[in-house]
Design an enzyme around this catalytic site. Structure first.
Site, mmCIF file in Angstrom:
data_model
loop_
_atom_site.group_PDB
_atom_site.id
_atom_site.type_symbol
_atom_site.label_atom_id
_atom_site.label_comp_id
_atom_site.label_asym_id
_atom_site.label_seq_id
_atom_site.Cartn_x
_atom_site.Cartn_y
_atom_site.Cartn_z
ATOM 1 N N HIS A 188 0.829 -1.204 0.000
ATOM 2 C CA HIS A 188 0.000 0.000 0.000
ATOM 3 C C HIS A 188 0.863 1.254 0.000
ATOM 4 O O HIS A 188 0.492 2.259 -0.577
ATOM 5 C CB HIS A 188 -0.942 -0.008 1.197
ATOM 6 C CG HIS A 188 -2.091 -0.935 0.980
ATOM 7 N ND1 HIS A 188 -2.021 -2.269 1.286
ATOM 8 C CD2 HIS A 188 -3.301 -0.730 0.429
ATOM 9 C CE1 HIS A 188 -3.152 -2.833 0.938
ATOM 10 N NE2 HIS A 188 -3.949 -1.933 0.428
ATOM 11 N N CYS A 502 -12.024 -2.409 -11.442
ATOM 12 C CA CYS A 502 -11.837 -1.189 -10.644
ATOM 13 C C CYS A 502 -10.750 -1.346 -9.586
ATOM 14 O O CYS A 502 -10.554 -0.459 -8.767
ATOM 15 C CB CYS A 502 -13.141 -0.743 -10.003
ATOM 16 S SG CYS A 502 -13.805 -1.931 -8.830
HETATM 17 C C1 PEP Z 1 -11.118 -4.136 -5.007
HETATM 18 O O1 PEP Z 1 -11.233 -4.982 -4.114
HETATM 19 O O2 PEP Z 1 -10.465 -4.315 -6.049
HETATM 20 C C2 PEP Z 1 -11.754 -2.815 -4.849
HETATM 21 C C3 PEP Z 1 -11.732 -1.926 -5.820
HETATM 22 O O3 PEP Z 1 -12.336 -2.525 -3.665
HETATM 23 P P1 PEP Z 1 -11.552 -2.092 -2.326
HETATM 24 O O4 PEP Z 1 -10.127 -1.825 -2.725
HETATM 25 O O5 PEP Z 1 -12.268 -0.895 -1.808
HETATM 26 O O6 PEP Z 1 -11.728 -3.301 -1.465
#
Ligand code: PEP
Ligand code: MG
Length: 574
Positions: A188, A502
């Site tokens: 991250h 996404c």
């Molecule tokens: C994912 O899991 O790829 C996502 C876009 O959701 P988050 O990162 O909010 O869990």
């Protein structure tokens, strides 16, 4: 003498500057007694105040897709910092034992650690890391002179590792680049450094042995090379790289008004992952097709009370208005796992929170809460095109339950005289392997899907997305992940259901050819890398990539996938 060290490039950019070496923080403090108790307590409280202010400033600066995740660390640390037990204990140690503030910190840390290590709950036990971070921050602040903080501007930080919560702070302090001995390009911290354009080289194993405070360094966050005491040729190369980067930025800016169209003329839709006003404005200015992911849980993370229907409605309505007629995809609450809140909605005692009551599971277990959120979203649909996206779906039952609740909410709002869009498309995040594998069973109940690769990768590979120690194990470049992506995209394509990705992979220009080859035509990504992804799309020949998809799907390991990516890369036309 010149020395070249190799790490892994984790965030692109070139930097030339003096090294500031930060050795791993160990709280090895020897016992020390003081005479002026009140002055020592005041010194401690001043240090705590400094840490609190720093965290507050960092928190305010955070926005965008990572704001929640990084914000959570900071919120948790702020809570610990304010814990009266911790503070009272420290004061008492200084008063009664006449210990120095440093030694009191050490004693208090060891006391708390004893309590934590005795706990049955593995999750709670692991929280000792947070205590260590907070105590380490106070200890560092006790010894920091003003020059230490200001002096770091324009320097290159060399350290063992950096926490996500530090990255924004370092950038705000003017640090030019970071070199770490450990860490991974998929952590991250690395994702955050990329979105903040802070050059970062990780995994430079010899950095702490070979680099001293004040050494001049040239850091290349692209290749991962770090040169100590550079020679004339290194400086020339650095200048050339800087010129290239500037030129690249200018070229990227020219793409603001260009279509995201492949060389063979196929338009790819780029949506934005956007939560803050700044993200929304940037997404709009860069010509994003709309918002593909609005994470609503951020409304819940910074408050003690659950936001009511009005507060949620206003936030969603303003988002819709901000996108002036472009589609806005609002994801229902994805609280749980590492997204813990202060409202008490998330269970604090789950043995395995990533597999626990998270996302839609939590929403369905709290019908009143879920209904309030759906009412707010549905009311916002009167102000522009809105889609509803449901996180952490694991199968058909959840989709049908949400669909039924949504239909009831729409009917009730209409009966109450509210304006509501004629149709509000319902979509599911595909991020749990069972949902990916059973998609044909429930896709008929959906209007669109969005693949959450961040979670899908962690659940397919059994590799915690928040555990940097796993290094390259947590990676979308795994044959199982690619085949699953292909299967999901194919099922959606057969039914003519729009499908986007996404997760972070959608914002990585290097992965664009791979996603296009798998059949993807919609991406949802943070605005910070939208232009780079657009450029990568414009460099691709979709027909050629599709023709080579079978080769990609036959790859047996990460190396083969990387070789495929290397082979299909076309020289840039920019
Ligand atoms: C994912 O899991 O790829 C996502 C876009 O959701 P988050 O990162 O909010 O869990
Ligand atoms: Mg997810």
């Amino acid at each position: 003498m010149r020395l070249q060290l190799s790490g892994h490039g984790a965030s692109r950019g070139s930097a030339l500057g003096r090294a500031r070496v930060r050795l791993p923080h160990v709280l090895e403090v020897v016992e020390e007694r003081i005479t002026d108790v009140e002055a020592e307590i005041a010194r401690l409280h001043a240090a705590i105040l400094v840490v609190r202010d720093e965290m507050h400033v960092t928190r305010r600066r955070l926005h965008g897709a990572l704001a929640q995740e990084v914000g959570e660390f900071l919120d948790l640390h702020a809570l610990l910092l304010d814990d009266p037990e911790l503070l009272r204990g420290l004061d008492a140690l200084i008063r009664t034992g006449r210990y120095s503030a440093d030694y009191a910190l050490r004693l208090q840390r060891d006391r708390i650690a004893n309590v934590f290590t005795g706990m049955d709950d593995a999750y709670l036990r692991s929280r000792i890391d947070d205590i260590d971070q907070v105590i380490g921050r106070i200890h560092a602040a006790l010894h920091r002179r003003d020059a230490d903080v200001q002096g770091i501007a324009g320097e290159i930080l060399v350290t063992d590792n950096i926490a996500p919560s530090e990255v924004a702070q370092l950038q705000a302090q003017g640090v030019m680049a970071v070199v770490t001995a450990g860490g991974s390009a998929l952590s991250h911290s690395a994702i955050l450094a990329r979105s903040l354009h802070l050059p970062l080289v990780v995994g430079t194993t010899l950095a702490l042995q070979k680099i001293n405070d004040g050494d001049v360094l040239v850091v290349d966050g692209g290749t991962g090379l770090v040169v100590r005491e550079p020679e004339a040729s290194d400086l020339r190369e650095h200048r050339a790289r800087m010129r290239d980067l500037k030129r690249e930025r200018r070229q990227l800016n020219r793409l603001r008004r260009e279509p995201s169209r492949t060389r063979d003329g196929i338009d790819i839709r780029l949506y934005a992952n956007a939560e803050s006003r700044e993200d929304v404005a940037e997404a709009h200015a860069l010509g994003a097709a709309g918002v593909g992911l609005y994470r609503t849980e951020f409304l819940f993370l910074n408050t003690d009370a659950v936001p009511d229907e009005e507060a949620q409605f206003r936030a969603y309505r303003d988002l819709v208005l901000g996108m002036t007629g472009r589609t806005v995809t609002i994801r229902t609450l994805d609280l749980g796992a590492d997204k813990a809140d202060r409202t008490g909605l998330v269970l604090g005692n789950e043995p395995n929170p990533a597999l626990g009551l998270r996302g839609v599971r939590l929403s369905l277990s709290r019908p009143a809460l879920f209904e309030t959120q759906l009412r707010a979203i549905v009311r916002a649909s009167a102000y522009g095109p809105v889609r509803i996206l449901v996180p952490m779906v694991s199968g058909r039952e959840e989709v049908l339950a949400v669909g039924a609740l949504l239909a009831r909410v729409v009917t009730e709002l209409r009966a109450q005289g509210h304006a509501v869009a004629e149709h509000i498309p319902l979509g599911a995040m595909i991020e749990v392997p069972s949902a990916a594998l059973s998609l044909p069973d429930f896709i008929g109940a959906l209007d669109f899907i969005s693949i959450g690769t961040n979670d899908l990768v962690q659940y397919v590979l059994a590799a915690d997305r928040n555990n940097d120690a796993l290094g390259p194990l947590y990676s979308p470049l795994h044959p199982a992940v690619l085949r699953l992506l292909r299967a999901v995209i194919t099922v959606a394509g057969r039914r003519n259901i729009p499908v986007a990705v996404c997760g972070e992979i959608a914002g990585d220009p290097a992965c664009v050819p791979l996603l296009l080859a798998l059949g993807l035509q919609e991406f949802s990504l943070h605005p910070a890398t939208l232009l780079e992804v657009r450029r990568a799309i414009r460099d691709c020949d979709l027909g050629m990539l599709r023709a080579r998809a079978p080769q990609l799907l036959r790859a047996r390991d990460r190396g083969a996938i990387e070789r495929w990516l290397h082979r299909v890369r076309l020289p840039s036309t920019q």
